[in-house]
Scaffold this motif. Structure first.
Motif: not given
Length: 285
Positions: A31-39, A149-156
């Motif tokens: 599982c790959f978590e991507i935090k700060g998608y907007s950045l 799928y996008l929550k708190d600027d985070c994707l999983k």
């Protein structure tokens, strides 16, 4: 009792052997978590964010996420997701599944699976480090940014890999060491000691003790003589067509599959010369 020549016994056929080829998948997931998608958005077409390497099926893999897409022709309309071989490989065959996780708890994940198409297309082959499988148009970016799928600027993103491996399934061999056969020695002692004997042969006045079951198992002539309904009750049989030395050698061979050590004296007697065809065929059996 007359002993007739028997046809040579055929050597026992070797038992059939078997083996089985087993092809299956060694499965694992990451599982790959991507935090700060907007950045990350706006980093440029063809630019990616990579997960840490993970090992499945003896090979290392990594997930590549392209926030602005991998294909310049799409003009940042889609995000792209790929699974990449991160170790040296030679025609690594595998099945893949890429899933964008629904973070609302509704379980409506977006799944792209090669597992579902494996029967039709077969596994995908990656030939070298950096080979990838995935989707340039994984998800429309405008829809992604307003989805669950996008929550708190985070994707999983979850990736499942099934590496195809083949092996030969062999029967498990007996680990106990089997000693060399000495059954002839044991049966020879049985004949010599006369323990449990249940039949006596009178050969020109000389008595020989033996065992009905052993004789019947080794000779159809004895089996017919001893177990034909009448012979079962016999306790002594008179043999008048063989000399005692020849009959003794015959019994010894039946019990041990060998001639006695004094076979030279046996082969010189007139009785064996008169019955050489019978004795020879028994020896060849």
């Amino acid at each position: 009792m007359a002993l007739e020549a028997e046809a040579p016994m055929l050597a026992a056929a070797a038992p059939p052997t078997t083996s089985r080829s087993v092809t299956e998948t060694v499965n694992g997931s990451h599982c790959f978590e991507i935090k700060g998608y907007s950045l990350a958005k706006g980093m440029g077409i063809g630019k990616h964010i990579a997960s840490d390497n993970f090992t499945i099926g003896g090979y290392q893999w990594a997930i590549y996420f392209y926030p602005d897409g991998k294909n310049p022709e799409d003009n940042s309309t889609y995000v792209s997701v790929f699974i990449s071989l991160a170790s040296d490989g030679a025609d690594v065959r595998a099945l893949f599944e890429l899933t964008l996780l629904d973070q609302s708890g509704k379980g409506k994940h977006k799944v792209h699976s090669h597992f579902d198409r494996s029967l039709a297309s077969g596994p995908y082959t990656l030939k070298y480090r950096g080979s990838m499988w995935g989707y340039k148009r994984f998800f429309r970016r405008s829809h992604l940014e307003t989805s669950d799928y996008l929550k708190d600027d985070c994707l999983k993103i979850n990736c499942t890999v099934g590496v195809v491996v083949s092996s030969i399934d062999r029967p498990i061999l007996n680990s106990i060491r089997v000693p060399e056969s000495n059954i002839g020695t044991h049966f020879g002692m049985l004949l010599e000691n006369m323990e449990g004997s249940d039949i006596t042969f009178d050969v020109w006045g000389e008595k020989f003790h033996a065992h009905k079951l052993v004789l019947a198992a080794r000779s159809s002539v004895f089996r017919s003589e001893l177990f034909d309904g009448v012979g079962e009750n016999k306790q002594e049989i008179v043999v008048d067509d063989l000399e005692p030395a020849v009959f003794k050698a015959l019994l010894y061979f039946i019990y041990t599959d060998n001639l006695p050590e004094d076979e030279k004296s046996v082969t010189s007697c007139s009785g064996l010369r008169n019955n050489v065809s019978t004795f020879q065929e028994i020896l060849e059996g």
